[in-house]
Scaffold this active site. Sequence first.
Site, PDB file in Angstrom:
ATOM      1  N   HIS A   1      35.870 -40.900  -9.271  1.00 38.00           N
ATOM      2  CA  HIS A   1      34.841 -41.333  -8.399  1.00 38.00           C
ATOM      3  C   HIS A   1      34.605 -40.105  -7.378  1.00 38.00           C
TER       4      HIS A   1
ATOM      5  N   ASP B   1       7.829 -19.191  -8.126  1.00 42.90           N
ATOM      6  CA  ASP B   1       8.949 -19.589  -8.789  1.00 42.90           C
ATOM      7  C   ASP B   1      10.138 -19.357  -8.141  1.00 42.90           C
TER       8      ASP B   1
ATOM      9  N   TRP C   1      40.692 -36.478  -5.675  1.00 47.37           N
ATOM     10  CA  TRP C   1      39.685 -35.253  -5.919  1.00 47.37           C
ATOM     11  C   TRP C   1      40.220 -34.251  -5.119  1.00 47.37           C
TER      12      TRP C   1
ATOM     13  N   SER D   1      28.218 -22.394 -12.195  1.00 46.17           N
ATOM     14  CA  SER D   1      26.886 -23.019 -12.195  1.00 46.17           C
ATOM     15  C   SER D   1      26.578 -22.930 -10.793  1.00 46.17           C
ATOM     16  N   SER D   2      27.281 -23.411  -9.743  1.00 49.21           N
ATOM     17  CA  SER D   2      27.114 -23.579  -8.411  1.00 49.21           C
ATOM     18  C   SER D   2      26.761 -21.967  -7.788  1.00 49.21           C
TER      19      SER D   2
ATOM     20  N   HIS E   1      36.817 -27.674   3.304  1.00 47.53           N
ATOM     21  CA  HIS E   1      36.156 -28.210   4.469  1.00 47.53           C
ATOM     22  C   HIS E   1      34.456 -27.675   4.239  1.00 47.53           C
TER      23      HIS E   1
ATOM     24  N   GLU F   1      32.951 -27.044   1.775  1.00 45.21           N
ATOM     25  CA  GLU F   1      32.464 -27.886   1.055  1.00 45.21           C
ATOM     26  C   GLU F   1      31.758 -29.268   1.816  1.00 45.21           C
TER      27      GLU F   1
ATOM     28  N   TYR G   1      30.300 -29.723   4.620  1.00 40.95           N
ATOM     29  CA  TYR G   1      29.059 -29.130   5.096  1.00 40.95           C
ATOM     30  C   TYR G   1      28.122 -28.607   4.001  1.00 40.95           C
TER      31      TYR G   1
ATOM     32  N   SER H   1      15.258 -33.031   9.155  1.00 37.50           N
ATOM     33  CA  SER H   1      14.551 -32.206  10.196  1.00 37.50           C
ATOM     34  C   SER H   1      12.949 -31.948   9.554  1.00 37.50           C
TER      35      SER H   1
ATOM     36  N   HIS I   1      42.624 -28.922   9.526  1.00 33.23           N
ATOM     37  CA  HIS I   1      42.762 -30.517  10.048  1.00 33.23           C
ATOM     38  C   HIS I   1      42.943 -31.488   9.015  1.00 33.23           C
ATOM     39  N   HIS I   2      42.934 -30.916   7.736  1.00 32.53           N
ATOM     40  CA  HIS I   2      43.186 -31.991   6.644  1.00 32.53           C
ATOM     41  C   HIS I   2      44.893 -32.034   6.437  1.00 32.53           C
TER      42      HIS I   2
ATOM     43  N   THR J   1      26.994 -29.821  16.378  1.00 34.52           N
ATOM     44  CA  THR J   1      26.294 -30.890  15.734  1.00 34.52           C
ATOM     45  C   THR J   1      25.407 -31.846  16.770  1.00 34.52           C
TER      46      THR J   1
ATOM     47  N   LYS K   1      22.175 -30.788  17.115  1.00 37.38           N
ATOM     48  CA  LYS K   1      20.907 -31.436  16.202  1.00 37.38           C
ATOM     49  C   LYS K   1      20.802 -32.687  16.557  1.00 37.38           C
TER      50      LYS K   1
ATOM     51  N   ARG L   1      45.324 -45.126   1.807  1.00 39.40           N
ATOM     52  CA  ARG L   1      44.298 -45.021   0.782  1.00 39.40           C
ATOM     53  C   ARG L   1      45.023 -44.812  -0.484  1.00 39.40           C
TER      54      ARG L   1
HETATM   55  C1  HEA Z   1      29.215 -38.278  -1.661  1.00 34.76           C
HETATM   56  C2  HEA Z   1      30.269 -38.875  -2.242  1.00 34.76           C
HETATM   57  C3  HEA Z   1      30.518 -40.357  -2.106  1.00 34.76           C
HETATM   58  C4  HEA Z   1      29.653 -41.426  -2.684  1.00 34.76           C
HETATM   59  C5  HEA Z   1      28.155 -41.322  -2.569  1.00 34.76           C
HETATM   60  C6  HEA Z   1      30.474 -42.461  -2.325  1.00 34.76           C
HETATM   61  C7  HEA Z   1      30.305 -43.973  -2.447  1.00 34.76           C
HETATM   62  C8  HEA Z   1      30.887 -44.969  -2.605  1.00 34.76           C
HETATM   63  N1  HEA Z   1      32.237 -45.079  -2.521  1.00 34.76           N
HETATM   64 FE1  HEA Z   1      33.359 -43.354  -2.388  1.00 34.76          FE
HETATM   65  N2  HEA Z   1      34.891 -41.670  -2.158  1.00 34.76           N
HETATM   66  C9  HEA Z   1      34.193 -40.022  -2.069  1.00 34.76           C
HETATM   67  C10 HEA Z   1      33.064 -39.997  -1.952  1.00 34.76           C
HETATM   68  C11 HEA Z   1      31.899 -40.807  -2.412  1.00 34.76           C
HETATM   69  N3  HEA Z   1      31.867 -42.224  -2.330  1.00 34.76           N
HETATM   70  C12 HEA Z   1      35.433 -39.382  -1.918  1.00 34.76           C
HETATM   71  C13 HEA Z   1      35.385 -38.030  -1.998  1.00 34.76           C
HETATM   72  C14 HEA Z   1      36.521 -40.232  -2.253  1.00 34.76           C
HETATM   73  C15 HEA Z   1      37.848 -40.147  -2.051  1.00 34.76           C
HETATM   74  C16 HEA Z   1      38.490 -39.881  -3.476  1.00 34.76           C
HETATM   75  C17 HEA Z   1      40.076 -39.688  -3.411  1.00 34.76           C
HETATM   76  O1  HEA Z   1      40.762 -40.211  -2.755  1.00 34.76           O
HETATM   77  O2  HEA Z   1      40.483 -38.784  -4.325  1.00 34.76           O
HETATM   78  C18 HEA Z   1      36.156 -41.714  -2.389  1.00 34.76           C
HETATM   79  C19 HEA Z   1      36.828 -42.633  -2.212  1.00 34.76           C
HETATM   80  C20 HEA Z   1      36.328 -44.211  -2.178  1.00 34.76           C
HETATM   81  C21 HEA Z   1      37.168 -45.267  -2.045  1.00 34.76           C
HETATM   82  C22 HEA Z   1      38.678 -45.215  -1.789  1.00 34.76           C
HETATM   83  C23 HEA Z   1      39.619 -45.235  -2.972  1.00 34.76           C
HETATM   84  C24 HEA Z   1      41.015 -45.375  -2.842  1.00 34.76           C
HETATM   85  O3  HEA Z   1      41.167 -44.506  -1.934  1.00 34.76           O
HETATM   86  O4  HEA Z   1      41.769 -45.638  -3.644  1.00 34.76           O
HETATM   87  C25 HEA Z   1      36.482 -46.403  -2.205  1.00 34.76           C
HETATM   88  C26 HEA Z   1      36.896 -47.776  -1.837  1.00 34.76           C
HETATM   89  O5  HEA Z   1      36.114 -48.499  -1.645  1.00 34.76           O
HETATM   90  C27 HEA Z   1      34.978 -45.813  -2.137  1.00 34.76           C
HETATM   91  C28 HEA Z   1      33.948 -46.825  -2.403  1.00 34.76           C
HETATM   92  C29 HEA Z   1      32.596 -46.200  -2.391  1.00 34.76           C
HETATM   93  C30 HEA Z   1      31.521 -47.063  -2.754  1.00 34.76           C
HETATM   94  C31 HEA Z   1      31.590 -48.699  -2.657  1.00 34.76           C
HETATM   95  C32 HEA Z   1      30.522 -46.227  -2.688  1.00 34.76           C
HETATM   96  C33 HEA Z   1      29.100 -46.748  -3.041  1.00 34.76           C
HETATM   97  O6  HEA Z   1      28.118 -45.940  -2.163  1.00 34.76           O
HETATM   98  C34 HEA Z   1      28.657 -46.453  -4.370  1.00 34.76           C
HETATM   99  C35 HEA Z   1      27.069 -47.043  -4.541  1.00 34.76           C
HETATM  100  C36 HEA Z   1      26.557 -46.863  -5.812  1.00 34.76           C
HETATM  101  C37 HEA Z   1      26.612 -47.360  -6.982  1.00 34.76           C
HETATM  102  C38 HEA Z   1      27.259 -48.689  -7.067  1.00 34.76           C
HETATM  103  C39 HEA Z   1      26.028 -47.110  -8.274  1.00 34.76           C
HETATM  104  C40 HEA Z   1      24.684 -47.698  -8.480  1.00 34.76           C
HETATM  105  C41 HEA Z   1      24.722 -48.943  -9.330  1.00 34.76           C
HETATM  106  C42 HEA Z   1      25.244 -49.345 -10.528  1.00 34.76           C
HETATM  107  C43 HEA Z   1      25.994 -48.213 -11.233  1.00 34.76           C
HETATM  108  C44 HEA Z   1      24.919 -50.673 -11.340  1.00 34.76           C
HETATM  109  C45 HEA Z   1      26.222 -51.362 -11.001  1.00 34.76           C
HETATM  110  C46 HEA Z   1      26.212 -52.080  -9.724  1.00 34.76           C
HETATM  111  C47 HEA Z   1      26.887 -53.219  -9.681  1.00 34.76           C
HETATM  112  C48 HEA Z   1      27.746 -53.813 -10.564  1.00 34.76           C
HETATM  113  C49 HEA Z   1      26.550 -53.899  -8.352  1.00 34.76           C
HETATM  114  N4  HEA Z   1      35.196 -44.678  -2.067  1.00 34.76           N
HETATM  115  C1  HEA Z   2      29.415 -34.640   4.646  1.00 32.60           C
HETATM  116  C2  HEA Z   2      30.580 -34.498   5.004  1.00 32.60           C
HETATM  117  C3  HEA Z   2      31.372 -34.504   6.188  1.00 32.60           C
HETATM  118  C4  HEA Z   2      31.046 -33.994   7.451  1.00 32.60           C
HETATM  119  C5  HEA Z   2      29.670 -33.891   7.817  1.00 32.60           C
HETATM  120  C6  HEA Z   2      32.314 -34.336   8.345  1.00 32.60           C
HETATM  121  C7  HEA Z   2      32.313 -34.115   9.505  1.00 32.60           C
HETATM  122  C8  HEA Z   2      33.432 -33.939  10.323  1.00 32.60           C
HETATM  123  N1  HEA Z   2      34.584 -34.343   9.864  1.00 32.60           N
HETATM  124 FE1  HEA Z   2      35.210 -35.209   8.126  1.00 32.60          FE
HETATM  125  N2  HEA Z   2      35.709 -35.381   6.109  1.00 32.60           N
HETATM  126  C9  HEA Z   2      35.023 -35.518   5.256  1.00 32.60           C
HETATM  127  C10 HEA Z   2      33.699 -35.276   5.171  1.00 32.60           C
HETATM  128  C11 HEA Z   2      32.846 -34.914   6.237  1.00 32.60           C
HETATM  129  N3  HEA Z   2      33.482 -34.609   7.286  1.00 32.60           N
HETATM  130  C12 HEA Z   2      35.828 -35.902   3.984  1.00 32.60           C
HETATM  131  C13 HEA Z   2      34.958 -36.019   2.501  1.00 32.60           C
HETATM  132  C14 HEA Z   2      37.011 -35.998   4.395  1.00 32.60           C
HETATM  133  C15 HEA Z   2      38.174 -36.288   3.659  1.00 32.60           C
HETATM  134  C16 HEA Z   2      38.628 -35.650   2.275  1.00 32.60           C
HETATM  135  C17 HEA Z   2      39.867 -36.328   1.592  1.00 32.60           C
HETATM  136  O1  HEA Z   2      41.031 -36.280   2.236  1.00 32.60           O
HETATM  137  O2  HEA Z   2      39.592 -36.879   0.585  1.00 32.60           O
HETATM  138  C18 HEA Z   2      37.085 -35.596   5.944  1.00 32.60           C
HETATM  139  C19 HEA Z   2      38.309 -35.870   6.599  1.00 32.60           C
HETATM  140  C20 HEA Z   2      38.206 -35.462   7.916  1.00 32.60           C
HETATM  141  C21 HEA Z   2      39.440 -34.952   8.501  1.00 32.60           C
HETATM  142  C22 HEA Z   2      40.942 -35.121   7.982  1.00 32.60           C
HETATM  143  C23 HEA Z   2      41.410 -36.368   8.176  1.00 32.60           C
HETATM  144  C24 HEA Z   2      42.785 -36.799   7.546  1.00 32.60           C
HETATM  145  O3  HEA Z   2      42.698 -36.703   6.381  1.00 32.60           O
HETATM  146  O4  HEA Z   2      43.758 -36.768   8.170  1.00 32.60           O
HETATM  147  C25 HEA Z   2      39.097 -34.607   9.726  1.00 32.60           C
HETATM  148  C26 HEA Z   2      39.898 -34.094  10.810  1.00 32.60           C
HETATM  149  O5  HEA Z   2      39.788 -33.332  11.589  1.00 32.60           O
HETATM  150  C27 HEA Z   2      37.779 -34.497   9.981  1.00 32.60           C
HETATM  151  C28 HEA Z   2      36.882 -34.139  10.902  1.00 32.60           C
HETATM  152  C29 HEA Z   2      35.629 -33.923  10.774  1.00 32.60           C
HETATM  153  C30 HEA Z   2      34.789 -33.428  12.080  1.00 32.60           C
HETATM  154  C31 HEA Z   2      35.439 -33.215  13.408  1.00 32.60           C
HETATM  155  C32 HEA Z   2      33.547 -33.351  11.619  1.00 32.60           C
HETATM  156  C33 HEA Z   2      32.233 -33.057  12.726  1.00 32.60           C
HETATM  157  O6  HEA Z   2      31.487 -32.172  11.844  1.00 32.60           O
HETATM  158  C34 HEA Z   2      31.406 -34.236  13.158  1.00 32.60           C
HETATM  159  C35 HEA Z   2      30.780 -33.711  14.271  1.00 32.60           C
HETATM  160  C36 HEA Z   2      29.590 -34.766  14.822  1.00 32.60           C
HETATM  161  C37 HEA Z   2      29.654 -35.520  15.770  1.00 32.60           C
HETATM  162  C38 HEA Z   2      30.831 -35.235  16.838  1.00 32.60           C
HETATM  163  C39 HEA Z   2      28.539 -36.334  16.146  1.00 32.60           C
HETATM  164  C40 HEA Z   2      27.636 -35.927  16.811  1.00 32.60           C
HETATM  165  C41 HEA Z   2      27.689 -35.344  18.026  1.00 32.60           C
HETATM  166  C42 HEA Z   2      27.315 -35.546  19.314  1.00 32.60           C
HETATM  167  C43 HEA Z   2      26.388 -37.001  19.509  1.00 32.60           C
HETATM  168  C44 HEA Z   2      27.487 -34.845  20.649  1.00 32.60           C
HETATM  169  C45 HEA Z   2      28.449 -35.275  21.668  1.00 32.60           C
HETATM  170  C46 HEA Z   2      29.841 -35.739  21.008  1.00 32.60           C
HETATM  171  C47 HEA Z   2      30.964 -35.651  21.571  1.00 32.60           C
HETATM  172  C48 HEA Z   2      31.344 -34.639  22.599  1.00 32.60           C
HETATM  173  C49 HEA Z   2      32.172 -36.316  21.211  1.00 32.60           C
HETATM  174  N4  HEA Z   2      37.198 -35.018   8.704  1.00 32.60           N
HETATM  175 CU   LIG Z   3      37.108 -30.890   7.230  1.00 31.04          CU
END
Ligand code: HEA
Ligand code: HEA
Ligand SMILES: [Cu+2]
Lengths: 388, 299, 517
Positions: free
Chosen positions: C67, C96, C132, C160-161, C244, C246, C248, C259, C293-294, C319, C322, C441
């Site tokens: 997933h 293009d 993942w 590819s990327s 990390h 990634e 962004y 925007s 921070h992870h 952020t 923005k 998790r």
């Molecule tokens: C951009 C990335 C992205 C997106 C879009 C989503 C979308 C969703 N994620 Fe995501 N999720 C991750 C990225 C993302 N996730 C990542 C990185 C992890 C961590 C993995 C890890 O721990 O290694 C994670 C882990 C994660 C967990 C934790 C699993 C665990 O720790 O064991 C859960 C649990 O609820 C969850 C739920 C969902 C749900 C309900 C959606 C929904 O938004 C999805 C909605 C979309 C659909 C449902 C598809 C469309 C419809 C159909 C296919 C038809 C069938 C529909 C029905 C039967 C109703 N996700």
């Molecule tokens: C699109 C993806 C995305 C984005 C944009 C962010 C944004 C941020 N993330 Fe997140 N993050 C993930 C995707 C993302 N993260 C994923 C996938 C994981 C889990 C991976 C895994 O373990 O599977 C993760 C996990 C993760 C962790 C690790 C948690 C853990 O495993 O223990 C941390 C810890 O610092 C963190 C921090 C942040 C911070 C500080 C931002 C900042 O960029 C957020 C900044 C934004 C704001 C703060 C809000 C707007 C600001 C204001 C309105 C201004 C005023 C605010 C203040 C002064 C407070 N993220």
């Molecule tokens: Cu991070």
Amino acid sequence: MLRRAKPLFHKLLGSAILMGMLGHQAVADEVERWQVNMTPGVTPVSQEIYGLHMLIFWICVAISVIVFGALAYTIYAHRRSKNREPSTFHEHLGLEIFWTAIPFLILVVMAIPATRSLIHMYDTDTEVDLDVVVTGYQWKWQYEYLGKEVSFFSNLHEDSNAARQLGSGVDVNTIPNYLLEVDRPLVVPVKQKIRFLVTANDVIHAWWVPALGIKRDAIPGFVRESWAYIEEPGIYRGVCAELCGRDHGFMPIVVQAVEQAEFNEWIAQEQAAAAELRELAAQTFTFEDLYERGEGVYNRSCAACHGAQGQGVPGAFPAIAGSAVATGPLEAHLDVVLNGVPGTAMQAFGAQLSPVDIAAVVTFQRNAFGNNMGDQVQPVDVVQQQNQ
Amino acid sequence: MATQGSYYVPEQSKLPLFASLGMFLTVFGAAGWINGSESGMTVFFAGALVLASVMWTWFSTVIKENLAGLNNDQLKRSYVWGMGWFIFSEVMFFAAFFGALFYLRQFAVPWLAGEGHSAMTNELLWKGFENEWPLLTTPEQVREGEAAARFIGAHEPMGWAGLPLINTIILLTSSFTVHFAHTALKNANRKMFNIWLGATVALGIAFLILQVEEYVHAYEELGLTLNAGVYGTTFFMLTGFHGAHVTLGTFMLLVMWLRGLKGHFKHDDAFGFEAASWYWHFVDVVWVGLFIFVYILGS
Amino acid sequence: MAHGPAKGISRWLFTTNHKDIGTMYMWFSFAMFLLGGAFAMVIRAELFQPGMQLVEPEFFNQMTTMHGLVMVFGAIMPAFVGLANWMIPLMIGAPDMALPRMNNWSFWILPFAFLMLASTFFMEGGAPNFGWTFYAPLSTTYAPPSVTFFIFAVHIMGASSIMGSINIIATVLNMRAPGMTLMKMPLFVWTWLITAFLLVAVMPVLAGAVTMMLMDIHFGTSFFDAAGGGDPVLFQHVFWFFGHPEVYIIILPGFGVVSQVIPAFSRKPLFGYSSMVYATASIAFLSFIVWAHHMFTVGMPLAGELYFMYATMLIAVPTGVKVFNWITTMWRGSMTFETPMLFAIAFVILFTMGGFTGLMLGIAPSDIQYHDSYFVVAHFHYTMVAGAIFSLTAGIYYWLPKWTGKMYNETLGKTQFWIAFIGFNLTFFPQHFVGLAGMQRRVPDYALQFADFNMLSSIGAFMFGMSQLMLLFNVINTILAGKRAEKDKVWDGAEGLEWTVPSPAPYHTFSTPPQVK
Ligand code: HEA
Ligand code: HEA
Ligand SMILES: [Cu+2]
Ligand code: CUA
């Protein structure tokens, strides 16, 4: 987890959400189920964390009110039907500077207490009263009281374990502390600085007990430190928090904190039991005794991988039933169990099980699941092979 | 951005799809092969053949287009940007391995030896293990003894003064020769261009031969192998990937040399050659990093 | 060159046209989104109640892993690359992409890479099951044999990327119409330029990480094995140095889309254009120096922990800029709320909430309690689903009339929005609670006190999944039976070169460059 004091915030938020979502008032014991916030815990560190968590939370709430308030207002007041002529302004240096500087200052305010707490948490060197080595295994914990000759494994409780099997037919709601109960809890004294030396034997695990404010990754080959000063006796539950393979969800932690006197008594008992076990290793057992004991050991320590019926998991864990090793030469079989197979999930059980248990489980494996080898292993044989 | 009107947008092309197919077969076969499947090797070579022939056709097409005058200056700039960022991505690939070397040497090994905050790591798990670089006695060797250990350190580190120094001189020289070739081309001196470029290719090949020599020396005399703990690990991964890049770079230059002999390239239009020469400079700079961090500071 | 598309299937297989390639990227990513969503449905179905009902734990772990991988690498990234392909040439007045053939190559690698990844389900030992983030040694010594295929799939995905990004950089830097200076480019182009830079910088590092795994598994090296002097934590450093940035990479193009959309429906120019550009660049820069921070719980030295905490907190500043700029763009505008705008506003709100939880996670001492709990899962779905998916959806509705020349069904769009909005919050808001209360998790089963919120979460997930099917239906319905878009400039407040070409956009646009004033 186990929470004694329930701050006002809990009750308020908890019931607000309940009413909001389901439209009825929470019954007292349901609030536990609908817990919405972190536990304040029972150590100074965990309470500091809780305080910090709430501080940041409220700051974020305050910012949200301003930001989302402004958003809501503009959505209301500046929609087309109210405001046909859009303004055209699109720049204001003063504003940009303002909202760069203010968040920065807020962050500084947050960073100060956070730094202080972190330094406190890292203080694992001064005045340690008790050292406990915590070792993660797939999928159980080993606890060793350093310098006290006491060491044991802690597995998921068998009731939970039976109920959690796919299609077990057991209603998990009838299991007390489902998935949060172990066969042998870690016992520690209160009001002592306990240092936890966390490591792992195979993959990375994480030892997480929320009420103690500890989550430490258990990294194979490295020992990482953490500490707790538990203020009140009680039972504190936790889980393994790092994905560690198939049964990651099934290796809970139970910490039983007791008064010092009680702890001393318990340790003495454990030491006596350990001594007894060492003596047992010199005795000779009957086949039936070995087989029966071996069955218990097998179910506790081996069945997780090799299957309750010795069937294994194809591609991952070999079957014991009909296994070439379990039906081959005794020494080789014993060697696999004692020393494991390096580089695979098969651990060296020589360090985990007593010679009696090893003898028993090997005897069991050679005669159960249709292996019918008819031979047996005595603890002395095990000790002998171990000493080679 | 002058003559955009004539930016060359190619017609449909079968090349990308088949290149992808080739790539897929190559890696799928490789994975199967490594995992011990019987057909893996065949699939790998089939894929590599597809990929190689597609690349051949692809580059020939691009060259023909250029000779046919389809490429305007703007398109050539696109190629320049493309090559530049490709080299940047290669730099980052090496950065990962240099980072690993730095981390292992500065942190992991000292921690295992009980330094810093990690006294208990050494005390409980690796008693007797000591911090040294190059790491010649692995933690496992200390704990399990020589016989049981999977990772056995080298008897001796690789010195920098012998082959490595010669190789450094060779590569540095080749950077100059390729530059002279470029200057010669700019001055429309084709003869010198061919000579200098040929010399560069020869130096590249010499480097590779000596590198093989060095590996044989490492394996047979120093006990320095992939299994020799993190010293062997970082040594071979860094020098190995560098060697692979030298091979590729030499091949690129060789092709350019042959093209030069066929009369390709003009004094103001030699992108293929220039790209290969940038790549060569990059490979050279990486080597200097290796020479300092792997050889001099590592022995 | 004034030829139209080729006939039949060969149009798609062999194309070099940025619009065709963009379309293929979009459809491919939607298919992957459904696949990844289906895996999520399995997860949510198993977690509907405590106790094991549907799948073995082993399979559950494969679901979680696949997933995450499929959503991140298969759904979100290709979807934004698809948008980039379609829109960047249109927005900067280019005929293009800079390197059209390589463009097609970048695309066609993906189906093969995911075929390879999916094939692991049918191998002995099953698909990757180590999350993942594939931490060693679970993904090396203890991994199923299919990990080798996973590694090579990541390699070619990375290739590819990288090629895709190089193409985008070359296009933006080299193909702008006369007069289109850098600081006149639409923000979507800016965010993609910076994203592409991030990709070129970190995909090779990911390739390095999986290469080290490959060597450790098969060739006797000891990067991640303490017995040879290595360290499992080294893997995490290398992985998160990629990982990390990634996240962004996933969100910045979304910032770009929003925007574009917000000014269009506010009928007012974007507020603080240049500060938006600088903020994006700052976020990108900071993203390189906060990775650990992870890893707050791995036991880094105190100094490291403090440094990574401070650096992480800093990201809130750009952020925040923005967020404030978006809201000020709306301020005293003349707003209407068509579907793209609804998604964009929801994006601003929900992403900000995800940002706040991110900030909380960045506070190292508290992260000790949050780490690897459902609080983190809630955080990253707020940023990635409400962030990336919502902004993508906004972009799709916004540009669909330009792509197809037809208008989508507005009522259906708005209905989809509300179902998605409610379903999303129902799914992921309760996950904050269970996380704080101690649910870890990546588990197929949980203690009884988490039962109620998990059930709500599963119901929400099914609801959100349905809303995605509505999106699919709406798009197909528009293509097949949509009403003609009346004007080339479909939205009266929209700005930019893409609205100066007819709708649907002709197969070849800007063969002679437009003059930008
Ligand atoms: C951009 C990335 C992205 C997106 C879009 C989503 C979308 C969703 N994620 Fe995501 N999720 C991750 C990225 C993302 N996730 C990542 C990185 C992890 C961590 C993995 C890890 O721990 O290694 C994670 C882990 C994660 C967990 C934790 C699993 C665990 O720790 O064991 C859960 C649990 O609820 C969850 C739920 C969902 C749900 C309900 C959606 C929904 O938004 C999805 C909605 C979309 C659909 C449902 C598809 C469309 C419809 C159909 C296919 C038809 C069938 C529909 C029905 C039967 C109703 N996700
Ligand atoms: C699109 C993806 C995305 C984005 C944009 C962010 C944004 C941020 N993330 Fe997140 N993050 C993930 C995707 C993302 N993260 C994923 C996938 C994981 C889990 C991976 C895994 O373990 O599977 C993760 C996990 C993760 C962790 C690790 C948690 C853990 O495993 O223990 C941390 C810890 O610092 C963190 C921090 C942040 C911070 C500080 C931002 C900042 O960029 C957020 C900044 C934004 C704001 C703060 C809000 C707007 C600001 C204001 C309105 C201004 C005023 C605010 C203040 C002064 C407070 N993220
Ligand atoms: Cu991070
Ligand atoms: Cu042990 Cu998870």
